[in-house]
Design a protein around this motif. Structure first.
Motif, short mmCIF file in Angstrom:
data_model
loop_
_atom_site.label_atom_id
_atom_site.label_comp_id
_atom_site.label_asym_id
_atom_site.label_seq_id
_atom_site.Cartn_x
_atom_site.Cartn_y
_atom_site.Cartn_z
N THR B 319 0.84 -1.20 0.00
CA THR B 319 0.00 0.00 0.00
C THR B 319 0.87 1.25 0.00
O THR B 319 0.51 2.27 -0.59
N ALA B 320 2.03 1.19 0.67
CA ALA B 320 2.95 2.34 0.66
C ALA B 320 3.39 2.65 -0.78
O ALA B 320 3.41 3.80 -1.19
N GLY B 323 0.86 4.33 -2.66
CA GLY B 323 0.80 5.74 -2.27
C GLY B 323 2.07 6.50 -2.63
O GLY B 323 2.25 7.64 -2.21
N GLU B 324 2.95 5.86 -3.40
CA GLU B 324 4.21 6.48 -3.85
C GLU B 324 5.04 6.98 -2.67
O GLU B 324 5.68 8.04 -2.72
N ASP B 325 5.02 6.19 -1.62
CA ASP B 325 5.71 6.53 -0.38
C ASP B 325 6.88 5.56 -0.19
O ASP B 325 6.68 4.35 -0.09
N ALA B 326 8.09 6.09 -0.15
CA ALA B 326 9.29 5.23 0.02
C ALA B 326 9.42 4.85 1.50
O ALA B 326 10.37 5.21 2.18
N ASN B 327 8.44 4.12 1.98
CA ASN B 327 8.35 3.82 3.41
C ASN B 327 9.24 2.64 3.75
O ASN B 327 8.79 1.51 3.92
#
Lengths: 413, 413
Positions: B319-320, B323-327
């Motif tokens: 899901t990260a 969301g284009e999140d480099a989590n």
């Protein structure tokens, strides 16, 4: 935090009694959130026993490592919990930050650093600035009072939509003792203490080793039987504190978990754990359905647990439930992928008491309309009968909704 | 079927050559879908060798059980594939339906039932009415022609948004041989041949045992290294057919997989498998990002695979990425939960070549803006360096989007 409360939240919140020997205080330390409390200090009287269980992650957070090490002393004087930053995967900085927090707390409470227990929850990989606790913890130690457990539960929330508390009162010997608990967690929940914090407090006089045994047994069918998304946090922590204050009004001192006088206490203790862990499932990120999965007729209980977890963690089963679709074909898929003994042609499956599959095929009496109506309920019970043995187990989970994706697709940014 | 084609679909479709000894035909049998083909018949010349690998589900579908049993003969004359109904978990009816389909096909082609191979894909738990094949298969056997592989690939689609074909031409001895492949699958994809059908055809003269060995080796780093949602289908089937027709223009007959003359063929064969399996990941249900996860520095390749799969199957990582999140904190979490040897303080992690974490903490040169820009790409490469040994592996997956939930929340209804 999500803006709206989970529709599965308990309708009532119990009145939480105070517990002799425990004082609580919360504050806004501004770790990450604005305009909400984000730090909890619990101060315990001298002699308080402590027990704990933690994540099985190979990459645990600095606070988890701290607690594991300090647990050997068996005694606690204070618990510090912050929300907003998990202080996980922060390298040397993380260890330094943990040590500094403990130092500040020990000074505030007036005890040794080895009696300080710590938990942090929130984003992982970001340094936690422990200097923010300087001053705050001193004020909290002065302000601590016997107790607003609900306020404490609110201070430790992250993506939770409601605070989670539970309480029980029970006789130990002839004395009344109290057990209070709180928990947080909503995503990254899986067995083995996944992204979840929970704290249990009691005035019962139970020695550290006995308390540890009670806790270890108690989580097996409660917290370890709950999964939201199969992801295991680096920070899961469940700590139990027993002040022993009830000894003053006649509660017997307990040194062994097998002590027969503990029977009622153990039952109440496990009920508190069950209640809290069910609330965690009810607050699964984006959850609209609470799902109870029972597997019976397995070769062993362990086998039943594995199969139940395979079903509970299947994205396809979870999305079907979100869509109110009694898609038992996907339950078969999840049974099959568990790798445990199963005989396709002996499988029976029911949803909320309505049998949909029998002896490896659709139930002859299957009525789509009846099942569809049943799937609209907010609580779904899936029962799988394997027909192989006497192994039985039960796990709790929730559905997988678009809201879960939304919550986790932009949590950090 | 989804209404729009995956943005990750290959930009071009290869021209598929014909293969001597293979004839194809498709039809609308009306199993479930309307106004589209849903049945494929492939007719093979006498002497065609067959090999297969299947789901490891403990509850396999009736067609999988059929194929496993018939594989012992090593020879194939026809393949029948239907989409819309998987004929899985249909009890005795399922076995009867499979036997009837084979009987109808054997009559249509003029061979024994033991030379008929079957695959069904679609909804599971619903009886498949094999009488629908009566007449259809006879007409298809008459209409079968050397070949429209793209039309064949279209007939076997379910939730796929584009047909998947690949081809390679290579020298075997001094003769030119061809390898054509097709695949379907978009959800319920996980290692061990999860909800996926794929068929490979070649005119190379390779004996059944050698073909089986090639196939088993070939899937390990291709189809078995792809996961969409960690769910394993009851129906996964990958069959390879070698007509041997190339022997007529000089290709040597191969009886052992270790034959050095096979070297170029094996490479091409594995490339076709890699190409098809990557297309399956590109068509993951609701996928907007193709994700390649490389784990290096693990104790062993097996350990690297387990960690890569733990990352690839983590809903929070997926899901990260959606969301284009480099989590990368969630990547650490997934490394930790894999249960494999890992040292938090030796971990390094990069996204699309940009190192975000080093030695167990955020990279000192971390630049949020630079990483955020990189995360907008349609293809994301996550590299995790464990720093423990020389074990290395790579898996492919996709992100987890709201569209996945939408597709699977109302697939059956």
């Amino acid at each position: 935090m999500s803006s709206s409360v989970s529709p599965l939240a308990p309708k009532t919140v119990p009145d939480m009694p105070t517990i002799a020997g425990i004082r609580l205080a919360t504050a806004e330390a501004g770790i990450r959130y604005k305009n909400r409390t984000d730090v909890l200090l619990a101060v315990m009287d001298k002699g308080t026993a402590v027990a704990g269980v933690f994540t099985k992650s190979k990459c645990p957070s600095a606070p988890v490592e701290w607690c594991r090490a300090k647990l050997k002393g068996g005694k606690a004087r204070a618990l510090v919990v912050n929300s907003g930053n998990a202080n996980a995967f922060t390298g040397k900085t993380g260890r330094a930050s943990t040590a500094l927090t403990a130092k500040i707390a020990a000074k505030a409470v007036g005890c040794s650093e080895g009696e300080i227990f710590l938990a942090s929850t929130g984003v992982i990989g970001e340094p936690l600035d422990a200097t923010k606790f300087d001053g705050v913890l001193g004020r909290l130690a002065e302000a601590a009072e016997p107790g607003d457990y609900l306020a404490a539960a609110k201070a430790i929330m992250t993506t939770d939509t409601f605070p989670k508390v539970a309480t029980a009162t029970v006789k130990l010997g002839k004395a009344k003792v109290t057990i209070n608990g709180m928990a947080k967690g909503a995503g990254m929940i899986a067995p083995d203490m996944a992204t979840m914090l929970s704290f249990i407090f009691t005035d019962a006089p139970i020695a550290p080793a006995a308390l540890q045994a009670l806790l270890k047994n108690g989580v097996e069918d409660t917290f370890n039987a709950v999964t939201i998304d199969g992801d295991t946090s680096t920070s899961d922590t469940l700590l139990a504190f027993a002040t022993g204050a009830a000894a003053e009004h006649g509660a017997p001192k307990i040194s062994r978990a097998s002590d027969p006088r503990l029977k009622a206490f153990v039952k109440a203790f496990n009920q508190v754990l069950a209640n809290l862990s069910e609330q965690v499932a009810r607050d699964g990120e984006g959850a609209r359905k609470l799902v109870e999965i029972t597997v019976e007729g397995a070769k062993t209980k362990t086998s039943a647990r594995k199969i139940a977890m395979s079903i509970a963690n299947s994205p396809l089963v979870k999305t079907a439930i979100a869509g109110e679709d009694a898609n038992w074909g996907r339950v078969v898929m999840a049974v099959g992928k568990a790798g445990e003994p199963a005989d396709r042609d002996k499988l029976s499956i029911s949803f909320n008491g309505i049998r949909v599959a029998k002896s490896g095929a659709r139930d002859p009496d299957y009525d789509e309309a009846q099942v569809s109506e049943a799937m609209k309920a907010p609580e779904i019970a899936i029962k799988v009968s394997l027909g192989l043995g006497k192994g039985r187990d039960r796990v709790l989970t929730c559905d997988l909704t678009k809201e879960y994706v939304a919550i986790n697709g932009d949590y950090r940014s």
